[in-house]
Design a protein around this motif. Sequence first.
Motif, PDB file in Angstrom:
ATOM      1  N   TYR A 124     -28.320  -8.814  -1.286  1.00  0.00           N
ATOM      2  CA  TYR A 124     -27.217  -7.877  -1.080  1.00  0.00           C
ATOM      3  C   TYR A 124     -25.839  -8.495  -1.316  1.00  0.00           C
ATOM      4  O   TYR A 124     -24.937  -7.832  -1.813  1.00  0.00           O
ATOM      5  N   PHE A 127     -36.818  -1.656  -3.937  1.00  0.00           N
ATOM      6  CA  PHE A 127     -36.271  -2.323  -2.753  1.00  0.00           C
ATOM      7  C   PHE A 127     -37.378  -2.658  -1.753  1.00  0.00           C
ATOM      8  O   PHE A 127     -37.316  -3.676  -1.071  1.00  0.00           O
ATOM      9  N   LYS A 128     -38.382  -1.788  -1.668  1.00  0.00           N
ATOM     10  CA  LYS A 128     -39.492  -2.052  -0.749  1.00  0.00           C
ATOM     11  C   LYS A 128     -40.159  -3.367  -1.143  1.00  0.00           C
ATOM     12  O   LYS A 128     -40.418  -4.229  -0.315  1.00  0.00           O
ATOM     13  N   SER A 185     -38.029  -6.403  -0.471  1.00  0.00           N
ATOM     14  CA  SER A 185     -37.919  -6.812   0.932  1.00  0.00           C
ATOM     15  C   SER A 185     -39.058  -7.739   1.354  1.00  0.00           C
ATOM     16  O   SER A 185     -39.013  -8.326   2.432  1.00  0.00           O
ATOM     17  N   GLN A 194     -36.654  -8.873   4.806  1.00  0.00           N
ATOM     18  CA  GLN A 194     -35.767  -7.708   4.844  1.00  0.00           C
ATOM     19  C   GLN A 194     -34.291  -8.124   4.753  1.00  0.00           C
ATOM     20  O   GLN A 194     -33.457  -7.379   4.276  1.00  0.00           O
ATOM     21  N   LEU A 208     -31.945  -7.601   1.791  1.00  0.00           N
ATOM     22  CA  LEU A 208     -31.256  -6.330   1.512  1.00  0.00           C
ATOM     23  C   LEU A 208     -30.106  -6.088   2.481  1.00  0.00           C
ATOM     24  O   LEU A 208     -29.586  -4.987   2.574  1.00  0.00           O
ATOM     25  N   GLU A 209     -29.725  -7.138   3.226  1.00  0.00           N
ATOM     26  CA  GLU A 209     -28.630  -6.987   4.192  1.00  0.00           C
ATOM     27  C   GLU A 209     -27.508  -7.963   3.848  1.00  0.00           C
ATOM     28  O   GLU A 209     -27.755  -9.002   3.258  1.00  0.00           O
ATOM     29  N   PRO A 210     -26.251  -7.604   4.257  1.00  0.00           N
ATOM     30  CA  PRO A 210     -25.175  -8.567   4.020  1.00  0.00           C
ATOM     31  C   PRO A 210     -25.462  -9.858   4.757  1.00  0.00           C
ATOM     32  O   PRO A 210     -25.873  -9.839   5.920  1.00  0.00           O
TER      33      PRO A 210
END
Lengths: 635, 104
Positions: A83, A220-221, A224, A231, A234-236
Amino acid sequence: MPTAATQTMIGQANPTAIMFFLAFVVSTLAITYWAAKRTKTTKDFYAAGRSVTGFQNGLALAGDYMSAASFLGIAGLVATKGYDGLIYSVGWLVGWPIVMFLLSEPLRNLGKYTFADVVSYRLNQRPIRAAAAAGSLVVVLTYLIAQMVGAGTLIKLMFGLPFEVAIVVTGALMISYVIFGGMIATTWVQIIKAVLLLSGATVLVFMTLNKFGFSYGELFKQASTATPLGQKFLEPGGLVTSPMDAFSLGLALMFGTAGLPHILMRFFTVPDVKAARKSVFYATGFIGYFYILTVTIGFGAAVIVGQKIIMGVDAGGNMAGPLLAEALGGNLFLGFLSAVAFATILAVVSGLTLAGASAFSHDLYVGVIRHGQASEKDEVRVAKMATVGLGVTAIALGILFKGQNVAFLVGLTFAIAASANFPALLMSLMWKKFTTAGAVLSIYTGLAIATILLILSPTVWVDIVHKSEKAAVDAKVKALDASFKSSTEALGKYKVIAGNKAEIDKAIADEQTGLEKKKVALAELKDEKDRAAQIKAAEGSTAKTVEVLQGLAIIDTAAADKLLADAKPKYEAEKKEASSAMPKPIFPLKNPGIYSMAGAFLIGILASLMSPDREAEKKFDAEKLREYIGVGAED
Amino acid sequence: MATNKTALQILDDPDFKALVSKKNTISIILTIVELVLYFGFVGLIAYNKPFLAQKISEDSATTIGIPIAVMTIVLSWVLTAGYIFWANTVYDKEVQKIKDKMGG
């Protein structure tokens, strides 16, 4: 499973890539030949005779802006950091609406060949042209070096061509385009490159999404679970740490775009304001679409190619895009994309060189040295000489900076563009009381603060100036981490046999056979450096375990429990002490944008208020007629 | 010079003044919208990472941060489209009107 090194063709002379690349060179040189016959006046040389349409200029702007660094770099950043890479791509786009709302139309109506024309429109020509040329030339040179070093590294990675050869080839082509074909050739090189890059990236994304049933959700799944980050991919994450850092970098990216001389210059190539605004609309669309493609390529590469292979080829992830192309489209597609990446570099450096040559010839030579009096022939001749000078300088500096970390140069380019060029340009357009002193001081202040603070920032002061100290501290902390990990593991595992001599001797023997077995397994590793490092780590870990076991021989389990409990605070204290030796930056932020922009505006305002200029104020109203209605604008 | 005089008169022409101020207002408002859009996004990264890390639905891995980032890009482009629409339909017509007043 075969390792990355045997699987990929990257880094070897690729006949398809060479063929595609030669086709690009031949066609662009043919265009240059055609353009040379149409390049007679200064207007042709600097501004392509103002005959570029809005759509063409939109493509050319996109071609100027979408560098190899953004194509390969952002895909790589996304593939390795997830991300956080997406955050960057947003920052690269958001300057464009600002260019549209505040600059594109006034530039077209007020300017002739350089943005200094606009800043100096109602002010004292010579000092402003000197300052603006300084700002432009510094931006052009820093960006050129960054692009050149990047070009050498990337071309070496992709084609296996030696670094120096790659830089000389790039430099020679760039000089030929500009010197013979001026803005006409440069524009067409950028248009062709933009079309190739956009279509290549589109095909790559199509093939990627095809693997996921054309569902981003599915992509995206799988992303992850595809990386060790899980996971969190997909996060900052950790790329943006302090809020001030984030805002400062954001400002530099946003307003830096609006202060890049090679971008601003493109607004002089269109016939009127209508075409100028249309070209920003197209450019923003193309660039935004391109970044969305690039991000998709990054996530796709993380899933389909895998981080291990990507980072095995290049630790920075730069080869994520080409590797994905190879995985999905084979050698042919890899060859095509590699050639497109080379073309991308060429188009960007050509645009930069032309902007630098214009600043030198139109602003410094004609405006400052010749007091505005020079024949067109003379001006074009000097611009061509400046092109060769800049080109040779770029080649020399590119080779000089070989192997250096030049990432900071891009940050510097944008910080200077945002602080030296943008504030003066904006205030000259918007503020009636802006004066010559204000403009000159604003430009030099922005230039100085941005440069000095960047040198004192973590990016240069810690990562480059105190590189060896930083490496020493990093190594020490790493060693402490490893030692703590193996000793607590050993204590936990063996505390039950504390005091039992026989059991302990047996455990020591087991550990040593374990190490030998592990070494045999590690000998399979292809990468020599990686193998040596892993073997050393395994040896260190075993040595620590044996040391712990020997210690356990003379104590009991309760004492071992106490040792285990004491280990953590001791380790933390040691780590803190080791980290305290880390060289500290004098200026805390990674990008100085927030301070250098504020400084440039503040000094510009103060200096203007202290040196009121009635003439300039009067001309401000007359300027409006040209700015808004286009009366008297350059044909 | 005759045209010069006309030019000076145009500078005081209420239509021209209104046009200049309208254009500046639109430019500044759109600039502020873009700043809010982007620095709103940066602010979320700086101050509210958990918000961006939420999943868009139970059985999906996609975080809400992904569509927000993409929307920032798309909306920036939509803003330029909005501006161009206004400039083509309103601004250019009024510029022409003023040009006509100046006798071409």
